[in-house]
Design a protein around this motif. Structure first.
Motif, PDB file in Angstrom:
ATOM      1  N   THR A 286      43.369  48.374  40.638  1.00  0.00           N
ATOM      2  CA  THR A 286      42.474  47.909  39.577  1.00  0.00           C
ATOM      3  C   THR A 286      43.162  48.040  38.229  1.00  0.00           C
ATOM      4  OG1 THR A 286      40.517  48.539  40.847  1.00  0.00           O
ATOM      5  CG2 THR A 286      40.227  48.252  38.474  1.00  0.00           C
TER       6      THR A 286
ATOM      7  N   VAL B 172      39.429  42.472  40.966  1.00  0.00           N
ATOM      8  CA  VAL B 172      39.014  43.747  40.386  1.00  0.00           C
ATOM      9  C   VAL B 172      37.702  44.204  41.025  1.00  0.00           C
ATOM     10  CG1 VAL B 172      38.310  44.899  38.245  1.00  0.00           C
ATOM     11  CG2 VAL B 172      40.256  43.337  38.228  1.00  0.00           C
TER      12      VAL B 172
ATOM     13  N   CYS C 285      37.169  47.595  43.067  1.00  0.00           N
ATOM     14  CA  CYS C 285      36.145  48.550  42.625  1.00  0.00           C
ATOM     15  C   CYS C 285      35.115  48.815  43.723  1.00  0.00           C
ATOM     16  CB  CYS C 285      35.478  48.060  41.349  1.00  0.00           C
ATOM     17  SG  CYS C 285      36.559  48.165  39.909  1.00  0.00           S
TER      18      CYS C 285
END
Length: 183
Positions: free
Chosen positions: A27, A57, A61
């Motif tokens: 990330t 991303v 996450c």
């Protein structure tokens, strides 16, 4: 009761530390790469970044969230199951957003591989996570293998799609302009 609840999760601790660390690192790397690309390339629509960069991303996450969730000291498995189910549901909704963004961006025409890696596999992953979350409190041991596979797959999706995007940017968007002799 706490020992019985912790036992299926404890065996997976190292796995989720490794996967969570990888997801967090990747990330951060995506932020660095997007910053570098923004400083070098000519301004374009943010639609392609929203369609192809941001989902990476989000997948990283989501993997980090699953890893953190399964490393938390839950008193009951249904608590972790609820967080995992919401993560899966959020992922399914986000895949619908990806489809909309991909269809309306104008910088790149998607091919079948893009639909597979940006839509079909993420949708299947998040759907599997929702299903596993429902089964988790009832049968945690085999369900943890499904959740582990989904978490690792989300990291691999992000890696594949980030690499695909970067190779496209490197090979297509940064082609040198023909010199006056070649024109």
């Amino acid at each position: 009761m706490q020992g019985a609840v912790a036992s299926p999760l404890t065996a997976w601790g190292n796995f989720y530390v490794i996967v969570g660390t990888a997801a967090a690192t990747l990330t951060g790397l995506m932020f660095v790469v997007l910053t570098l690309i923004a400083g070098v390339r000519s301004p374009r629509s943010s639609g392609s970044i929203a369609a192809f960069g941001t989902p990476n991303v989000v997948h990283f996450c989501a993997a980090l969230l699953v890893a953190a969730t399964l490393n938390a000291p839950w008193q009951a498995l249904w608590n972790a199951s609820l967080v995992l189910g919401l993560c899966g549901l959020g992922g399914v909704v986000y895949v619908a957003i990806i489809v909309r963004r991909a269809r309306y961006q104008t910088s790149y025409e998607l091919v079948i591989e893009d639909w597979v890696w940006h839509v079909i596999i993420p949708f299947a992953s998040y759907t599997a996570l929702m299903t596993a979350a429902l089964l988790f409190p009832v049968n945690p041991t085999p369900t943890l293998f499904c959740i582990g596979a989904v978490t690792l797959l989300l990291v691999f999706i992000g890696i594949h799609n980030a690499w695909d995007t970067l190779t496209y940017v490197a090979t297509e968007l940064y082609k040198p302009e023909p010199s006056s002799q070649e024109k």
